[in-house]
Design a protein around this motif. Structure first.
Motif, PDB file in Angstrom:
ATOM      1  N   VAL A  28       0.831  -1.081   0.058  1.00 19.35           N
ATOM      2  CA  VAL A  28      -0.139  -0.072   0.173  1.00 19.35           C
ATOM      3  C   VAL A  28       0.539   0.732   0.154  1.00 19.35           C
ATOM      4  CG1 VAL A  28      -1.851  -1.535   1.161  1.00 19.35           C
ATOM      5  CG2 VAL A  28      -0.222  -0.366   2.158  1.00 19.35           C
ATOM      6  N   VAL A  29       0.361   2.278  -0.127  1.00 22.13           N
ATOM      7  CA  VAL A  29       1.743   3.852  -0.329  1.00 22.13           C
ATOM      8  C   VAL A  29       1.376   4.327   0.717  1.00 22.13           C
ATOM      9  CG1 VAL A  29       1.831   6.285  -1.708  1.00 22.13           C
ATOM     10  CG2 VAL A  29       1.411   3.795  -2.525  1.00 22.13           C
ATOM     11  N   CYS A  30       1.628   4.773   1.376  1.00 25.49           N
ATOM     12  CA  CYS A  30       1.593   5.710   2.354  1.00 25.49           C
ATOM     13  C   CYS A  30       1.153   7.349   2.465  1.00 25.49           C
ATOM     14  CB  CYS A  30       3.099   6.447   3.094  1.00 25.49           C
ATOM     15  SG  CYS A  30       3.001   7.282   4.679  1.00 25.49           S
ATOM     16  N   ALA A  31      -0.169   6.856   3.008  1.00 24.12           N
ATOM     17  CA  ALA A  31      -0.847   8.791   2.942  1.00 24.12           C
ATOM     18  C   ALA A  31       0.250   9.392   2.720  1.00 24.12           C
ATOM     19  CB  ALA A  31      -1.902   8.945   3.441  1.00 24.12           C
ATOM     20  N   VAL A  32       0.691   9.653   3.838  1.00 27.38           N
ATOM     21  CA  VAL A  32       1.641  11.438   3.812  1.00 27.38           C
ATOM     22  C   VAL A  32       2.920  11.113   3.198  1.00 27.38           C
ATOM     23  CG1 VAL A  32       2.753  12.236   5.855  1.00 27.38           C
ATOM     24  CG2 VAL A  32       0.598  10.992   6.237  1.00 27.38           C
ATOM     25  N   SER A  33       3.708  10.050   2.962  1.00 28.30           N
ATOM     26  CA  SER A  33       5.365  10.291   2.686  1.00 28.30           C
ATOM     27  C   SER A  33       5.071   9.499   0.800  1.00 28.30           C
ATOM     28  CB  SER A  33       6.143   9.509   2.907  1.00 28.30           C
ATOM     29  OG  SER A  33       5.981   8.151   3.735  1.00 28.30           O
ATOM     30  N   GLY A  34       3.825   8.982   0.595  1.00 28.74           N
ATOM     31  CA  GLY A  34       4.027   7.920  -0.306  1.00 28.74           C
ATOM     32  C   GLY A  34       4.522   7.494  -1.080  1.00 28.74           C
ATOM     33  N   TYR A  44       0.842   0.822  11.159  1.00 30.17           N
ATOM     34  CA  TYR A  44      -0.296   2.084  11.223  1.00 30.17           C
ATOM     35  C   TYR A  44      -1.007   2.373   9.857  1.00 30.17           C
ATOM     36  CZ  TYR A  44       4.048   2.329  13.883  1.00 30.17           C
ATOM     37  OH  TYR A  44       4.938   1.795  14.609  1.00 30.17           O
ATOM     38  N   TRP A  45      -2.471   2.696  10.460  1.00 32.02           N
ATOM     39  CA  TRP A  45      -3.703   3.102   9.792  1.00 32.02           C
ATOM     40  C   TRP A  45      -4.067   4.013  10.519  1.00 32.02           C
ATOM     41  CZ3 TRP A  45      -1.977  -1.776  10.658  1.00 32.02           C
ATOM     42  CH2 TRP A  45      -3.451  -3.001  11.392  1.00 32.02           C
ATOM     43  N   SER A  46      -5.300   4.024   9.587  1.00 36.82           N
ATOM     44  CA  SER A  46      -6.450   5.105  10.086  1.00 36.82           C
ATOM     45  C   SER A  46      -8.035   4.596   9.632  1.00 36.82           C
ATOM     46  CB  SER A  46      -6.598   7.084  10.129  1.00 36.82           C
ATOM     47  OG  SER A  46      -8.088   6.649  10.550  1.00 36.82           O
ATOM     48  N   GLY A  47      -8.570   3.590  10.500  1.00 38.87           N
ATOM     49  CA  GLY A  47      -9.956   2.900   9.768  1.00 38.87           C
ATOM     50  C   GLY A  47     -10.768   4.457  10.079  1.00 38.87           C
ATOM     51  N   GLN A  50      -9.659   5.907   6.479  1.00 35.61           N
ATOM     52  CA  GLN A  50      -9.008   4.434   5.603  1.00 35.61           C
ATOM     53  C   GLN A  50      -7.288   5.279   4.886  1.00 35.61           C
ATOM     54  OE1 GLN A  50     -10.800   1.459   4.694  1.00 35.61           O
ATOM     55  NE2 GLN A  50     -11.614   2.430   7.298  1.00 35.61           N
ATOM     56  N   GLU A  51      -6.760   5.126   5.419  1.00 30.64           N
ATOM     57  CA  GLU A  51      -5.608   5.138   4.820  1.00 30.64           C
ATOM     58  C   GLU A  51      -4.612   4.898   5.572  1.00 30.64           C
ATOM     59  OE1 GLU A  51      -5.711   9.804   3.631  1.00 30.64           O
ATOM     60  OE2 GLU A  51      -4.819   9.805   6.743  1.00 30.64           O
ATOM     61  N   ALA A  52      -3.319   4.497   5.091  1.00 29.42           N
ATOM     62  CA  ALA A  52      -2.202   4.185   5.678  1.00 29.42           C
ATOM     63  C   ALA A  52      -1.089   4.416   6.377  1.00 29.42           C
ATOM     64  CB  ALA A  52      -1.977   2.743   4.977  1.00 29.42           C
ATOM     65  N   TYR A  53       0.129   4.270   6.588  1.00 27.48           N
ATOM     66  CA  TYR A  53       1.133   5.525   7.239  1.00 27.48           C
ATOM     67  C   TYR A  53       2.506   4.314   7.160  1.00 27.48           C
ATOM     68  CZ  TYR A  53      -2.478   8.073   8.694  1.00 27.48           C
ATOM     69  OH  TYR A  53      -3.707   8.906   8.481  1.00 27.48           O
ATOM     70  N   LEU A  58       4.578   9.079  10.787  1.00 33.31           N
ATOM     71  CA  LEU A  58       3.848   9.817   9.802  1.00 33.31           C
ATOM     72  C   LEU A  58       1.841   9.625  10.326  1.00 33.31           C
ATOM     73  CD1 LEU A  58       5.911   8.583   7.027  1.00 33.31           C
ATOM     74  CD2 LEU A  58       5.751  10.176   7.266  1.00 33.31           C
ATOM     75  N   ALA A  59       2.005   8.389  11.345  1.00 32.11           N
ATOM     76  CA  ALA A  59       0.329   8.630  11.297  1.00 32.11           C
ATOM     77  C   ALA A  59       0.569   9.852  13.083  1.00 32.11           C
ATOM     78  CB  ALA A  59      -0.218   6.949  12.128  1.00 32.11           C
ATOM     79  N   THR A  60       1.481  10.116  12.915  1.00 31.07           N
ATOM     80  CA  THR A  60       0.764  11.247  14.135  1.00 31.07           C
ATOM     81  C   THR A  60       0.675  12.468  13.320  1.00 31.07           C
ATOM     82  OG1 THR A  60       2.094  10.283  15.933  1.00 31.07           O
ATOM     83  CG2 THR A  60       2.137  12.350  16.677  1.00 31.07           C
ATOM     84  N   ARG A  61       1.886  13.058  12.719  1.00 37.54           N
ATOM     85  CA  ARG A  61       1.629  14.199  11.720  1.00 37.54           C
ATOM     86  C   ARG A  61       0.392  14.657  11.187  1.00 37.54           C
ATOM     87  NH1 ARG A  61       5.362  14.807   6.599  1.00 37.54           N
ATOM     88  NH2 ARG A  61       6.917  13.970   7.950  1.00 37.54           N
ATOM     89  N   ARG A  62      -0.068  13.364  10.624  1.00 35.60           N
ATOM     90  CA  ARG A  62      -1.219  13.485   9.308  1.00 35.60           C
ATOM     91  C   ARG A  62      -2.573  13.770  10.846  1.00 35.60           C
ATOM     92  NH1 ARG A  62      -2.320  14.062   4.914  1.00 35.60           N
ATOM     93  NH2 ARG A  62      -3.742  12.190   3.949  1.00 35.60           N
ATOM     94  N   LEU A  63      -2.343  12.750  12.168  1.00 37.09           N
ATOM     95  CA  LEU A  63      -3.763  12.904  13.209  1.00 37.09           C
ATOM     96  C   LEU A  63      -3.390  14.471  13.533  1.00 37.09           C
ATOM     97  CD1 LEU A  63      -3.343   9.609  14.508  1.00 37.09           C
ATOM     98  CD2 LEU A  63      -5.055  10.787  12.513  1.00 37.09           C
ATOM     99  N   LEU A  64      -2.374  15.080  13.273  1.00 34.52           N
ATOM    100  CA  LEU A  64      -2.185  16.066  13.874  1.00 34.52           C
ATOM    101  C   LEU A  64      -2.477  17.356  13.214  1.00 34.52           C
ATOM    102  CD1 LEU A  64       1.156  16.302  16.178  1.00 34.52           C
ATOM    103  CD2 LEU A  64      -1.258  16.183  17.148  1.00 34.52           C
TER     104      LEU A  64
END
Length: 67
Positions: A28-34, A44-47, A50-53, A58-64
């Motif tokens: 899968v492709v990271c939603a933040v870094s590609g 690490y992902w967000s239900g 619906q994206e992966a990290y 990177l998951a924390t950065r996206r959530l913030l």
């Protein structure tokens, strides 16, 4: 030329405790870094989103970013 599942992204449905493969693929492709994330390394992902990290940072950065 046909592509094998070894070189194409998978489509996943992310849940709170795991994910379900909707379309087979190798990564899968990271939603933040590609960055490509092999399925066996995906941690690490967000239900909700619906994206992966690729990492917890990177998951924390996206959530913030979404605040």
């Amino acid at each position: 030329m046909l592509m094998s599942s070894n070189d194409r992204p998978a489509t996943l449905h992310y849940g709170p405790n795991g994910f379900r493969v909707v379309t087979t693929g190798s990564h899968v492709v990271c939603a933040v870094s590609g960055e490509k994330i092999p399925l066996d390394s995906l941690r690490y992902w967000s239900g909700t989103l619906q994206e992966a990290y690729a990492s917890p940072e990177l998951a924390t950065r996206r959530l913030l970013e979404r605040r």
